[in-house]
Design a protein around this motif. Sequence first.
Motif, PDB file in Angstrom:
ATOM      1  N   LEU A 228      19.546 -14.332  17.036  1.00 17.32           N
ATOM      2  CA  LEU A 228      19.671 -14.862  18.398  1.00 17.32           C
ATOM      3  C   LEU A 228      20.494 -13.955  19.307  1.00 17.32           C
ATOM      4  O   LEU A 228      20.628 -14.238  20.503  1.00 17.32           O
ATOM      5  N   LEU A 229      21.073 -12.900  18.739  1.00 17.42           N
ATOM      6  CA  LEU A 229      21.910 -11.969  19.508  1.00 17.42           C
ATOM      7  C   LEU A 229      23.116 -12.663  20.122  1.00 17.42           C
ATOM      8  O   LEU A 229      23.483 -12.427  21.279  1.00 17.42           O
ATOM      9  N   ILE A 230      23.721 -13.540  19.338  1.00 11.51           N
ATOM     10  CA  ILE A 230      24.944 -14.224  19.747  1.00 11.51           C
ATOM     11  C   ILE A 230      26.065 -13.760  18.825  1.00 11.51           C
ATOM     12  O   ILE A 230      25.817 -13.216  17.755  1.00 11.51           O
ATOM     13  N   PRO A 231      27.326 -13.943  19.225  1.00 12.04           N
ATOM     14  CA  PRO A 231      28.438 -13.441  18.405  1.00 12.04           C
ATOM     15  C   PRO A 231      28.491 -14.113  17.039  1.00 12.04           C
ATOM     16  O   PRO A 231      28.276 -15.317  16.925  1.00 12.04           O
ATOM     17  N   TYR A 232      28.792 -13.310  16.033  1.00 10.23           N
ATOM     18  CA  TYR A 232      29.003 -13.849  14.689  1.00 10.23           C
ATOM     19  C   TYR A 232      30.498 -13.995  14.452  1.00 10.23           C
ATOM     20  O   TYR A 232      31.254 -13.029  14.526  1.00 10.23           O
ATOM     21  N   VAL A 233      30.933 -15.231  14.215  1.00 16.64           N
ATOM     22  CA  VAL A 233      32.339 -15.515  13.962  1.00 16.64           C
ATOM     23  C   VAL A 233      32.443 -16.109  12.562  1.00 16.64           C
ATOM     24  O   VAL A 233      32.094 -17.288  12.345  1.00 16.64           O
ATOM     25  N   ALA A 234      32.889 -15.316  11.625  1.00 12.71           N
ATOM     26  CA  ALA A 234      32.949 -15.755  10.235  1.00 12.71           C
ATOM     27  C   ALA A 234      33.833 -16.987  10.091  1.00 12.71           C
ATOM     28  O   ALA A 234      34.966 -17.018  10.583  1.00 12.71           O
ATOM     29  N   GLY A 235      33.305 -17.997   9.435  1.00  6.21           N
ATOM     30  CA  GLY A 235      34.070 -19.218   9.181  1.00  6.21           C
ATOM     31  C   GLY A 235      33.908 -20.293  10.232  1.00  6.21           C
ATOM     32  O   GLY A 235      34.286 -21.448  10.005  1.00  6.21           O
ATOM     33  N   SER A 236      33.341 -19.931  11.389  1.00  5.01           N
ATOM     34  CA  SER A 236      33.206 -20.925  12.458  1.00  5.01           C
ATOM     35  C   SER A 236      32.199 -22.007  12.111  1.00  5.01           C
ATOM     36  O   SER A 236      32.249 -23.120  12.656  1.00  5.01           O
ATOM     37  N   GLY A 237      31.268 -21.713  11.201  1.00  4.83           N
ATOM     38  CA  GLY A 237      30.259 -22.704  10.830  1.00  4.83           C
ATOM     39  C   GLY A 237      30.849 -23.966  10.241  1.00  4.83           C
ATOM     40  O   GLY A 237      30.251 -25.044  10.339  1.00  4.83           O
ATOM     41  N   GLU A 238      32.028 -23.866   9.656  1.00  5.57           N
ATOM     42  CA  GLU A 238      32.666 -25.041   9.047  1.00  5.57           C
ATOM     43  C   GLU A 238      32.995 -26.109  10.089  1.00  5.57           C
ATOM     44  O   GLU A 238      33.159 -27.296   9.756  1.00  5.57           O
ATOM     45  N   LEU A 239      33.065 -25.715  11.342  1.00  6.40           N
ATOM     46  CA  LEU A 239      33.349 -26.679  12.412  1.00  6.40           C
ATOM     47  C   LEU A 239      32.193 -27.649  12.637  1.00  6.40           C
ATOM     48  O   LEU A 239      32.329 -28.606  13.396  1.00  6.40           O
ATOM     49  N   VAL A 240      31.047 -27.389  12.005  1.00  6.77           N
ATOM     50  CA  VAL A 240      29.943 -28.351  12.046  1.00  6.77           C
ATOM     51  C   VAL A 240      30.424 -29.714  11.545  1.00  6.77           C
ATOM     52  O   VAL A 240      30.044 -30.763  12.093  1.00  6.77           O
ATOM     53  N   VAL A 241      31.258 -29.709  10.521  1.00  5.53           N
ATOM     54  CA  VAL A 241      31.762 -30.970   9.957  1.00  5.53           C
ATOM     55  C   VAL A 241      32.629 -31.688  10.984  1.00  5.53           C
ATOM     56  O   VAL A 241      32.504 -32.903  11.185  1.00  5.53           O
ATOM     57  N   PHE A 242      33.510 -30.937  11.652  1.00  5.90           N
ATOM     58  CA  PHE A 242      34.365 -31.550  12.673  1.00  5.90           C
ATOM     59  C   PHE A 242      33.522 -32.103  13.820  1.00  5.90           C
ATOM     60  O   PHE A 242      33.746 -33.233  14.271  1.00  5.90           O
ATOM     61  N   CYS A 243      32.577 -31.309  14.309  1.00  5.79           N
ATOM     62  CA  CYS A 243      31.726 -31.761  15.420  1.00  5.79           C
ATOM     63  C   CYS A 243      30.907 -32.980  15.018  1.00  5.79           C
ATOM     64  O   CYS A 243      30.686 -33.897  15.822  1.00  5.79           O
ATOM     65  N   GLY A 244      30.452 -32.996  13.763  1.00  7.23           N
ATOM     66  CA  GLY A 244      29.728 -34.167  13.275  1.00  7.23           C
ATOM     67  C   GLY A 244      30.604 -35.396  13.242  1.00  7.23           C
ATOM     68  O   GLY A 244      30.188 -36.495  13.635  1.00  7.23           O
ATOM     69  N   ALA A 245      31.836 -35.213  12.775  1.00  9.20           N
ATOM     70  CA  ALA A 245      32.776 -36.339  12.747  1.00  9.20           C
ATOM     71  C   ALA A 245      33.069 -36.839  14.152  1.00  9.20           C
ATOM     72  O   ALA A 245      33.156 -38.050  14.399  1.00  9.20           O
ATOM     73  N   LEU A 246      33.213 -35.907  15.102  1.00  9.24           N
ATOM     74  CA  LEU A 246      33.454 -36.299  16.501  1.00  9.24           C
ATOM     75  C   LEU A 246      32.279 -37.106  17.040  1.00  9.24           C
ATOM     76  O   LEU A 246      32.475 -38.147  17.699  1.00  9.24           O
ATOM     77  N   ALA A 247      31.066 -36.641  16.769  1.00  6.16           N
ATOM     78  CA  ALA A 247      29.875 -37.349  17.255  1.00  6.16           C
ATOM     79  C   ALA A 247      29.768 -38.733  16.616  1.00  6.16           C
ATOM     80  O   ALA A 247      29.488 -39.727  17.301  1.00  6.16           O
ATOM     81  N   GLY A 248      29.993 -38.814  15.316  1.00  2.00           N
ATOM     82  CA  GLY A 248      29.898 -40.105  14.630  1.00  2.00           C
ATOM     83  C   GLY A 248      30.948 -41.086  15.103  1.00  2.00           C
ATOM     84  O   GLY A 248      30.656 -42.263  15.362  1.00  2.00           O
ATOM     85  N   ALA A 249      32.189 -40.611  15.221  1.00  2.25           N
ATOM     86  CA  ALA A 249      33.278 -41.481  15.690  1.00  2.25           C
ATOM     87  C   ALA A 249      33.018 -41.941  17.119  1.00  2.25           C
ATOM     88  O   ALA A 249      33.275 -43.100  17.477  1.00  2.25           O
ATOM     89  N   GLY A 250      32.491 -41.030  17.950  1.00  2.00           N
ATOM     90  CA  GLY A 250      32.207 -41.379  19.337  1.00  2.00           C
ATOM     91  C   GLY A 250      31.106 -42.413  19.464  1.00  2.00           C
ATOM     92  O   GLY A 250      31.203 -43.350  20.257  1.00  2.00           O
ATOM     93  N   LEU A 251      30.055 -42.263  18.668  1.00  2.00           N
ATOM     94  CA  LEU A 251      28.956 -43.242  18.710  1.00  2.00           C
ATOM     95  C   LEU A 251      29.428 -44.606  18.199  1.00  2.00           C
ATOM     96  O   LEU A 251      29.036 -45.647  18.735  1.00  2.00           O
ATOM     97  N   GLY A 252      30.250 -44.588  17.151  1.00  2.00           N
ATOM     98  CA  GLY A 252      30.796 -45.855  16.655  1.00  2.00           C
ATOM     99  C   GLY A 252      31.660 -46.534  17.698  1.00  2.00           C
ATOM    100  O   GLY A 252      31.597 -47.760  17.885  1.00  2.00           O
TER     101      GLY A 252
END
Length: 360
Positions: A228-252
């Motif tokens: 995609l020609l976007i920056p690669y930031v090693a380890g940033s993918g783990e924030l998927v869990v945090f963002c998922g938790a934020l979305a789930g908590a917000g919907l609840g």
Amino acid sequence: MLLLFAEYMTQYIGAFQVFQYLTLRGVLGVMTAMAMSLLLGPYMIRRLNYHQIGQSIREDGPESHFSKSGTPTMGGALILVAIVLSTLLWSDLRNPYIWTVLGVTIVFGAVGWVDDYRKVVKKDSVGLPARWKYFWQSIGGFGAAIFLYSMASTPVETQLFIPFFKDIAWNLGPFYIILTYFVIVGASNAVNLTDGLDGLAIMPTVMVGSALGVITYLTGNVFFSDYLLIPYVAGSGELVVFCGALAGAGLGFLWFNTYPAQIFMGDVGALSLGAALGTVAVISRHEIVFFIMGGIFVMETVSVILQVASFKLTGKRIFRMAPIHHHFELKGWPEPRVIVRFWIITVMLVLFGLATLKLR
């Protein structure tokens, strides 16, 4: 926490290997946080009602809001508990980005909690004085900015990337700290200004947070980021869990916060969620895309700035009332219409922001 356990159990039962998949842990983060919000919500509402911790309504606000006086507030604490516990359960706790975002979320939540506590429990209409609120927000913002800057190991982690252009990236150097500070603190206060109607702030927060989860997954994957020609930031993918938790908590939380609201999140929720979104955007190096997707937050903030500046310079107001959602209410729009239309705008902005990942 559970990832470490799964890694240990893998040597005995191969099926535990499935928990290495980031997408699975992201989904589990959503489900866990949502379940916590839905299960704890009724109990929290009862306790807040019992202790008479209710919302105070501005006397100069729309008349339709007067009936909301006394509605339980400080419900953002429920969101924070669900986010933190779900993230601790499903994320890789060896990842420094996880602790950075959790730290920012907790610090800004604490600032909001003190402000809410002084307003609704101590009956202090001022709450936490503005100078002290911004002081502690600045401590949290600069602390996160300095830590992220010191932790950067590649040039890409401190560059500013411009959407639509694959070869334009500005080396910020120490100015990275200033930019990060303004993104975190600005986003925190922008979400707080938006939190004025039932569900108005939480749903855009969920949508933007979910989109940032997609972005962090892509920036944390060397193959997708290269494609995609976007920056690669090693380890940033783990924030998927945090963002998922934020979305789930917000919907609840939205289950109880939707019109007519049974509970408000207060500053403890709004300040912390905004700061969390800003921090994730900075780590993934998509600050400008974040501002696009969070256009509602930007619009609300700009409306307040313009209103104050116009009144001080000319003695006249641009809007009937700021933030701008109150302007539309005073024009005769029913509250649900304002809320849903702002949600629709956010959907379009989020989709446009995600489209910038490919349009380069």
